[in-house]
Design a protein around this motif. Structure first.
Motif, PDB file in Angstrom:
ATOM      1  N   SER A  16      -3.445 -28.749  15.872  1.00  0.00           N
ATOM      2  CA  SER A  16      -3.568 -27.274  16.051  1.00  0.00           C
ATOM      3  C   SER A  16      -3.613 -26.614  14.485  1.00  0.00           C
ATOM      4  CB  SER A  16      -2.354 -26.785  16.694  1.00  0.00           C
ATOM      5  OG  SER A  16      -1.067 -27.236  16.249  1.00  0.00           O
ATOM      6  N   THR A  17      -2.926 -27.691  13.633  1.00  0.00           N
ATOM      7  CA  THR A  17      -2.961 -26.916  12.347  1.00  0.00           C
ATOM      8  C   THR A  17      -4.309 -26.951  11.637  1.00  0.00           C
ATOM      9  OG1 THR A  17      -0.799 -27.981  11.842  1.00  0.00           O
ATOM     10  CG2 THR A  17      -2.222 -27.381   9.937  1.00  0.00           C
ATOM     11  N   LEU A  18      -5.402 -27.940  12.021  1.00  0.00           N
ATOM     12  CA  LEU A  18      -6.633 -27.974  11.670  1.00  0.00           C
ATOM     13  C   LEU A  18      -7.485 -26.941  12.484  1.00  0.00           C
ATOM     14  CD1 LEU A  18      -7.087 -31.883  11.568  1.00  0.00           C
ATOM     15  CD2 LEU A  18      -6.882 -30.433   9.619  1.00  0.00           C
ATOM     16  N   LEU A  19      -7.054 -26.727  13.781  1.00  0.00           N
ATOM     17  CA  LEU A  19      -8.076 -25.821  14.493  1.00  0.00           C
ATOM     18  C   LEU A  19      -7.527 -24.576  14.693  1.00  0.00           C
ATOM     19  CD1 LEU A  19      -8.683 -28.635  17.379  1.00  0.00           C
ATOM     20  CD2 LEU A  19     -10.291 -28.102  15.358  1.00  0.00           C
ATOM     21  N   ALA A  20      -6.381 -24.255  14.394  1.00  0.00           N
ATOM     22  CA  ALA A  20      -5.610 -22.915  14.813  1.00  0.00           C
ATOM     23  C   ALA A  20      -4.819 -22.605  14.074  1.00  0.00           C
ATOM     24  CB  ALA A  20      -5.490 -22.608  16.196  1.00  0.00           C
ATOM     25  N   GLY A  21      -4.528 -23.210  12.714  1.00  0.00           N
ATOM     26  CA  GLY A  21      -3.440 -22.926  11.781  1.00  0.00           C
ATOM     27  C   GLY A  21      -3.420 -21.823  11.207  1.00  0.00           C
ATOM     28  N   GLY A  22      -4.670 -21.216  10.820  1.00  0.00           N
ATOM     29  CA  GLY A  22      -4.861 -20.336   9.998  1.00  0.00           C
ATOM     30  C   GLY A  22      -4.655 -20.203   8.701  1.00  0.00           C
ATOM     31  N   GLY A  23      -4.258 -21.473   8.152  1.00  0.00           N
ATOM     32  CA  GLY A  23      -4.149 -21.687   6.629  1.00  0.00           C
ATOM     33  C   GLY A  23      -5.357 -22.283   6.031  1.00  0.00           C
ATOM     34  N   LEU A  24      -4.881 -22.993   4.966  1.00  0.00           N
ATOM     35  CA  LEU A  24      -5.975 -23.675   4.004  1.00  0.00           C
ATOM     36  C   LEU A  24      -6.281 -24.872   4.650  1.00  0.00           C
ATOM     37  CD1 LEU A  24      -7.070 -23.922   1.429  1.00  0.00           C
ATOM     38  CD2 LEU A  24      -5.452 -25.321   0.627  1.00  0.00           C
ATOM     39  N   ALA A  25      -5.634 -25.567   5.523  1.00  0.00           N
ATOM     40  CA  ALA A  25      -6.075 -26.660   6.234  1.00  0.00           C
ATOM     41  C   ALA A  25      -7.375 -26.458   7.078  1.00  0.00           C
ATOM     42  CB  ALA A  25      -5.111 -27.537   6.817  1.00  0.00           C
ATOM     43  N   GLU A  26      -6.773 -25.317   7.961  1.00  0.00           N
ATOM     44  CA  GLU A  26      -8.187 -24.840   8.886  1.00  0.00           C
ATOM     45  C   GLU A  26      -9.460 -24.511   8.213  1.00  0.00           C
ATOM     46  OE1 GLU A  26      -8.905 -21.426  12.334  1.00  0.00           O
ATOM     47  OE2 GLU A  26      -7.112 -21.363  11.155  1.00  0.00           O
ATOM     48  N   SER A  27      -9.150 -23.663   7.221  1.00  0.00           N
ATOM     49  CA  SER A  27     -10.535 -23.252   6.514  1.00  0.00           C
ATOM     50  C   SER A  27     -11.006 -24.542   5.717  1.00  0.00           C
ATOM     51  CB  SER A  27      -9.937 -22.278   5.335  1.00  0.00           C
ATOM     52  OG  SER A  27      -9.135 -22.835   4.379  1.00  0.00           O
ATOM     53  N   ASP A  28     -10.359 -25.349   5.167  1.00  0.00           N
ATOM     54  CA  ASP A  28     -11.134 -26.465   4.601  1.00  0.00           C
ATOM     55  C   ASP A  28     -11.745 -27.121   6.028  1.00  0.00           C
ATOM     56  OD1 ASP A  28     -10.270 -25.840   1.976  1.00  0.00           O
ATOM     57  OD2 ASP A  28      -8.461 -27.395   1.880  1.00  0.00           O
ATOM     58  N   PHE A  29     -11.141 -27.353   7.162  1.00  0.00           N
ATOM     59  CA  PHE A  29     -11.825 -28.211   7.972  1.00  0.00           C
ATOM     60  C   PHE A  29     -13.022 -27.499   8.464  1.00  0.00           C
ATOM     61  CE2 PHE A  29     -12.065 -29.309  12.599  1.00  0.00           C
ATOM     62  CZ  PHE A  29     -12.381 -30.780  12.112  1.00  0.00           C
ATOM     63  N   GLY A  30     -12.853 -26.181   8.658  1.00  0.00           N
ATOM     64  CA  GLY A  30     -14.135 -25.481   9.071  1.00  0.00           C
ATOM     65  C   GLY A  30     -15.221 -25.397   7.976  1.00  0.00           C
ATOM     66  N   THR A  31     -14.788 -25.597   6.803  1.00  0.00           N
ATOM     67  CA  THR A  31     -15.793 -25.578   5.732  1.00  0.00           C
ATOM     68  C   THR A  31     -16.570 -26.755   5.783  1.00  0.00           C
ATOM     69  OG1 THR A  31     -14.706 -23.996   4.259  1.00  0.00           O
ATOM     70  CG2 THR A  31     -16.279 -25.378   3.289  1.00  0.00           C
ATOM     71  N   ALA A  32     -15.799 -27.854   5.791  1.00  0.00           N
ATOM     72  CA  ALA A  32     -16.298 -29.396   6.087  1.00  0.00           C
ATOM     73  C   ALA A  32     -17.286 -29.385   7.166  1.00  0.00           C
ATOM     74  CB  ALA A  32     -15.185 -30.299   5.886  1.00  0.00           C
ATOM     75  N   LEU A  33     -16.779 -28.903   8.326  1.00  0.00           N
ATOM     76  CA  LEU A  33     -17.437 -28.836   9.459  1.00  0.00           C
ATOM     77  C   LEU A  33     -18.868 -28.205   9.495  1.00  0.00           C
ATOM     78  CD1 LEU A  33     -16.907 -30.512  12.093  1.00  0.00           C
ATOM     79  CD2 LEU A  33     -16.099 -28.363  13.003  1.00  0.00           C
ATOM     80  N   LYS A  34     -18.657 -27.081   8.716  1.00  0.00           N
ATOM     81  CA  LYS A  34     -20.112 -26.286   8.531  1.00  0.00           C
ATOM     82  C   LYS A  34     -21.179 -27.030   7.767  1.00  0.00           C
ATOM     83  CE  LYS A  34     -20.485 -23.373   5.547  1.00  0.00           C
ATOM     84  NZ  LYS A  34     -21.012 -23.296   4.052  1.00  0.00           N
ATOM     85  N   ASN A  35     -20.447 -27.700   6.590  1.00  0.00           N
ATOM     86  CA  ASN A  35     -21.230 -28.206   5.778  1.00  0.00           C
ATOM     87  C   ASN A  35     -22.012 -29.590   6.354  1.00  0.00           C
ATOM     88  OD1 ASN A  35     -20.632 -26.776   3.911  1.00  0.00           O
ATOM     89  ND2 ASN A  35     -19.063 -28.034   2.918  1.00  0.00           N
ATOM     90  N   ASN A  36     -21.109 -30.181   7.161  1.00  0.00           N
ATOM     91  CA  ASN A  36     -21.698 -31.530   7.950  1.00  0.00           C
ATOM     92  C   ASN A  36     -22.619 -31.272   9.046  1.00  0.00           C
ATOM     93  OD1 ASN A  36     -20.113 -34.683   8.073  1.00  0.00           O
ATOM     94  ND2 ASN A  36     -22.185 -34.209   8.309  1.00  0.00           N
TER      95      ASN A  36
END
Length: 377
Positions: free
Chosen positions: A71-91
């Motif tokens: 949930s921290t990665l998918l809906a945490g709303g913090g840096l962990a979510e934004s970093d994971f979203g950025t990585a997912l977008k790049n990949n």
């Protein structure tokens, strides 16, 4: 009595063969269990725990936290979510562009070197395959020199009047750069104000960065040779009867390739796409050797983010969760790809002309006596 005896002997032989099979495969099963299955299960437990990286993950002070890491990665709303979203977008952009391009290039090279009229086919096969056996670290270091500001790539571009970019230091998206040529520098509010995994839709649609584009070119360069060999093996196993029949019917080269050769390559095509999909989603060593996610995290990938989260930030639960989310993504894409490339039944509309031809070929042209009358006439 003899039949019962022979049956018992056959069953005994089968039991002996089964026991021998298990005996021979036991070492491999043991190795896979110790070094693959058990570590995967341990990592799965870590993704649901607050293990800090020291001691045993099954110690009494390690607590079960449920889906907190996910949930921290998918809906945490913090840096962990934004970093994971950025990585997912790049990949995601990496996969969308690299997989079809490397497959098309590999198929083109395979068709090219498989032609009997080509001289020195062995040399060209070796030359095309050589980048695939070269160390990825060495290729990445070479790429850093070639795509530097004063590197060979920008030098060649200058011959055509093109001022090459600062490849590995340019975080701008290539689609944004293209739109900038027409004066579009920002997107509509519907795209800039709405986000997915902490990343705006405008950034999601910006395409890969210039730095990631250099990595994509390297991926096509280093993997096309391996997939070329798979296509060559498949092409050499194809029968020539259907192709010769198509040539007799007047089909040109493109029609023979598109209608006859390519459908027969469906199993190999599925293998190549699946391997390419898995490899592209797991890209790590190029990023680790090259930019480490820079510039501005535009080359960050989930695989490297999992490593960075675990080994650098000591967030082992989140790092394991990233790995398993990536595993689910790969499985879903593979299932979808298998569904797209499945064997489809020919529709009734397309079968009507063939049915009509079969009926016309098998039905008598005239009445039973017409042939005799025609002969007498």
């Amino acid at each position: 009595m003899s039949q019962a005896t022979s049956r018992s002997r056959r069953s005994g032989i089968r039991r002996g063969e089964a026991a021998s099979g298990w005996l021979f495969t036991a070492p491999v099963i043991l190795l896979l269990g110790v070094f693959l299955v058990i570590p995967v299960l341990m990592a799965l437990w870590v993704s649901f725990s607050d293990w800090g990286g020291r001691g045993s993950p099954f110690a009494s002070d390690v607590n079960f936290v449920g889906l907190k890491n996910y949930s921290t990665l998918l809906a945490g709303g913090g840096l962990a979510e934004s970093d994971f979203g950025t990585a997912l977008k790049n990949n995601a952009w990496y996969v969308v562009l690299v997989v079809p391009i490397q497959t098309a290039v590999a198929l083109f090279l395979a068709v090219l070197v498989n032609r009997a009229i080509l001289r020195g086919r062995g040399f060209f096969r070796t030359a095309f395959y050589f980048p695939s056996v070269t160390s990825s670290v060495a290729i990445t270091v070479l790429w850093l020199f070639l795509f530097s500001t004063t590197g060979a790539v920008n030098k060649v571009l200058s011959w055509f009047g093109v001022n090459g970019p600062n490849w590995f230091n340019d975080p701008s998206g290539i689609i944004h750069n293209f739109l900038g040529l027409f004066g579009v520098t920002t997107g509509p509010a519907a795209l800039t104000q709405n986000t997915l995994l902490g990343v705006s839709w405008w950034d999601w649609l910006g395409g890969p960065s210039v730095a990631m584009t250099a990595y994509m070119i390297m991926a096509v360069f280093t993997t096309s040779g391996t997939f070329m060999l798979l296509f060559i093996a498949a092409l050499q196993n194809l029968g020539g009867d259907i192709t010769e029949a198509a040539m007799m019917d007047g089909a040109n080269g493109w029609q023979r390739f598109w209608r006859i050769t390519l459908p027969q390559l469906r199993p190999t095509l599925f293998t190549v796409l699946t391997l390419g999909l898995i490899g592209c989603w797991q890209v790590f060593d190029q990023i680790y050797t090259g930019s480490k996610g820079a510039p501005s995290k535009t080359t960050l990938t989930p695989a490297y983010l999992s490593y960075q989260t675990s080994f650098t930030n000591q967030e082992w639960g989140q790092g394991a969760a990233i790995a398993f989310i990536l595993f689910i993504i790969i499985v879903l894409f593979t299932i979808f790809q298998r569904w797209v490339l499945r064997e489809r039944k020919v529709s009734k509309r397309r079968m009507r002309p063939y049915d009509a031809m079969v009926i016309a070929a098998t039905a008598p042209n005239n009445s039973p006596g017409s042939g005799l009358k025609g002969g007498q006439a």
